[in-house]
Motif scaffolding. Structure first.
Motif, short mmCIF file in Angstrom:
data_model
loop_
_atom_site.label_atom_id
_atom_site.label_comp_id
_atom_site.label_asym_id
_atom_site.label_seq_id
_atom_site.Cartn_x
_atom_site.Cartn_y
_atom_site.Cartn_z
N LEU A 124 49.72 2.19 -12.11
CA LEU A 124 49.70 2.02 -13.17
C LEU A 124 50.74 3.12 -14.21
CD1 LEU A 124 48.01 0.52 -15.44
CD2 LEU A 124 46.60 2.60 -15.54
N VAL A 140 45.20 -1.10 -21.68
CA VAL A 140 44.77 -0.21 -20.71
C VAL A 140 43.45 0.02 -20.84
CG1 VAL A 140 45.51 2.09 -19.64
CG2 VAL A 140 47.26 0.64 -20.73
N VAL A 150 49.18 -5.84 -24.69
CA VAL A 150 49.06 -5.14 -23.50
C VAL A 150 47.90 -4.11 -23.63
CG1 VAL A 150 50.29 -4.04 -21.67
CG2 VAL A 150 51.46 -5.48 -23.26
N LYS A 193 54.01 1.38 -16.31
CA LYS A 193 54.38 2.07 -17.62
C LYS A 193 55.71 2.20 -17.89
CE LYS A 193 52.67 5.89 -20.93
NZ LYS A 193 54.06 6.63 -21.17
N SER A 239 43.68 6.81 -23.21
CA SER A 239 42.94 5.99 -22.09
C SER A 239 41.34 6.32 -22.10
CB SER A 239 43.64 5.71 -20.93
OG SER A 239 43.77 6.85 -20.20
N SER A 280 43.10 -0.25 -15.08
CA SER A 280 43.85 -1.37 -15.19
C SER A 280 44.53 -1.64 -16.27
CB SER A 280 42.85 -2.57 -14.87
OG SER A 280 41.98 -2.56 -15.85
N ILE A 281 45.57 -2.51 -16.34
CA ILE A 281 46.32 -2.92 -17.40
C ILE A 281 46.42 -4.40 -17.39
CG2 ILE A 281 48.65 -2.56 -16.11
CD1 ILE A 281 49.56 -1.29 -19.00
N PHE A 290 48.53 -0.56 -25.15
CA PHE A 290 49.64 0.07 -24.62
C PHE A 290 50.35 0.98 -25.85
CE2 PHE A 290 54.10 0.46 -23.03
CZ PHE A 290 53.58 0.84 -21.53
N ARG A 328 39.39 -5.80 -22.33
CA ARG A 328 40.88 -5.90 -22.46
C ARG A 328 41.11 -7.19 -23.51
NH1 ARG A 328 41.59 -5.13 -16.40
NH2 ARG A 328 41.64 -7.46 -16.75
#
Ligand code: PMV
Length: 361
Positions: free
Chosen positions: A247, A178, A176, A251, A188, A47-48, A196, A170
């Motif tokens: 995702l 990830v 931002v 990006k 990640s 997820s982001i 990010f 997060r």
């Protein structure tokens, strides 16, 4: 690659009798959603999220050295008053993280916590609350082990926060973030959130999030149950694949500033999250009639004005209205004129992209 065993400390080099820290940690809003988990809070898909700026939890942790106790010793204050009903969640959090913080039973803690947003606003405080506590506990570990690097400090804080509430990982660092292994994000990890890796486009730098409080009541179905219903869900495999491809797509969008594509991904993610709830067994609906009224109004406004405003949803009825800073005046006017009437007691919160947890002095 970092393994969870890397977060188990060796001997501590310093003795500490007492002290306190204060940290603030923000809430965050996912653009590609985490929904479904494997054991030990491992996400079923990456997820982001955007970290928020205004919606925060502020937690002061005071600690006093004691003889090792059988059970964790802590008092919990919310807005200065004892809050017994928050204690089981903290107890469970401590149980899960004890192996990584073996000093926990050697201290008595006073956890004094407050939110900058109204409580019972339907805004989940678990992400910011757990993150703020994790930051404080890491500050204590750093006192006991001053050699710790800053990089390790933040990674482990996110790792611990994840064990309290998935999305809390997060809320530690970055605007931002990830979370979850993804092929296009080299650093990640399923174990913690990472910033990010490249610069986001100017379009997103001061992105706005106005949270419309549609329903402030207790949710009928908790996130824990919702995540669980993704096991044996008829569409789960497809959904997890879709999150991976969204995702990859987001990006590129965050780098090139393509707002049209951003809107497509983000709105589709929000509706997919709720579609998963509606197609679980048992099925459930967290949106309210006013959630749909607002969505339709946003679509109409966007069609008529070409202003790049869109929505996303959490696991609840509230609507997050997302837009770039340069259209703030027009969007706020629209919100006041056309959307406030759908909010409970006309309440909404103006927030924007933020920078993560901060130590307070
Ligand atoms: O962190 P949890 O277990 O409360 O789950 C949060 C799930 C969503 O908010 C719906 C999505 C997300 O990625 O934040």
């Amino acid at each position: 690659m970092i393994l969870k065993t890397d977060f188990i400390p060796k001997a501590f080099t310093t003795e500490i009798e007492q002290g306190n820290f204060s940290w603030s940690a923000p809430s965050n809003i996912a653009l590609v959603k985490y929904w479904g988990k494997k054991p030990n809070q491992i996400p079923a898909n990456p997820s982001i999220s955007f970290t928020l700026n205004h919606c925060k939890t502020i937690t002061k942790l005071s600690f006093t050295k004691i003889e090792k106790v059988e059970n964790f010793s802590f008092d919990l204050l919310f807005e200065g008053k004892p809050k017994e009903d928050f204690k089981p969640k903290i107890q469970k959090f401590f149980e899960r993280i004890e192996v990584y913080l073996p000093f926990l039973k050697h201290f008595h803690f006073v956890i004094d916590t407050q939110n900058t947003f109204p409580h019972s606003s339907g805004i989940a405080s678990s992400a910011s609350g757990i993150a703020a506590l994790a930051m404080n506990l890491m500050s204590l570990e750093k006192l006991l082990n001053p050699e710790m690097t800053e990089e390790f400090f933040f990674k482990k804080a996110s790792f611990l926060a994840r064990l309290g509430s998935g999305s809390a990982c997060r809320s530690v660092k970055g605007s931002v973030v990830v979370w979850g292994n993804h092929i296009n994000f080299k650093e990640s990890s399923d174990l913690f959130g990472v910033e990010f890796p490249t610069n986001i486009h100017a379009n997103f730098k001061k992105f706005q999030d106005t949270i419309l409080l549609v329903d402030k009541g207790e949710k009928q179905v908790s996130s824990t149950i919702g995540h669980d219903l993704m096991h044996n869900h008829p569409f789960s495999e497809q959904r997890f694949l879709q999150a991976h491809s969204n995702l990859s797509a987001i990006k590129i969008v965050l780098e090139n500033g393509n707002l049209e594509e951003f809107i497509k991904i983000v709105e589709s993610e929000a509706l997919t999250l709720h579609a998963m709830m509606m197609t679980s067994m048992p099925y459930f609906i967290l949106m309210k009639p006013n959630t749909l009224e607002i969505i339709n109004k946003i679509w109409k406004f966007r069609n008529e004005t070409n202003i790049p405003v869109c929505f996303t949803l959490d696991a609840g009825a509230n609507v997050h209205v997302l837009y770039p800073e340069n259209v703030s005046a027009e969007v706020l006017q629209f919100i006041k004129a056309e959307l406030v009437g759908y909010c409970q007691n006309g309440q909404y919160i103006c927030d924007k992209i933020g920078i993560g947890s901060q130590i307070l002095v």
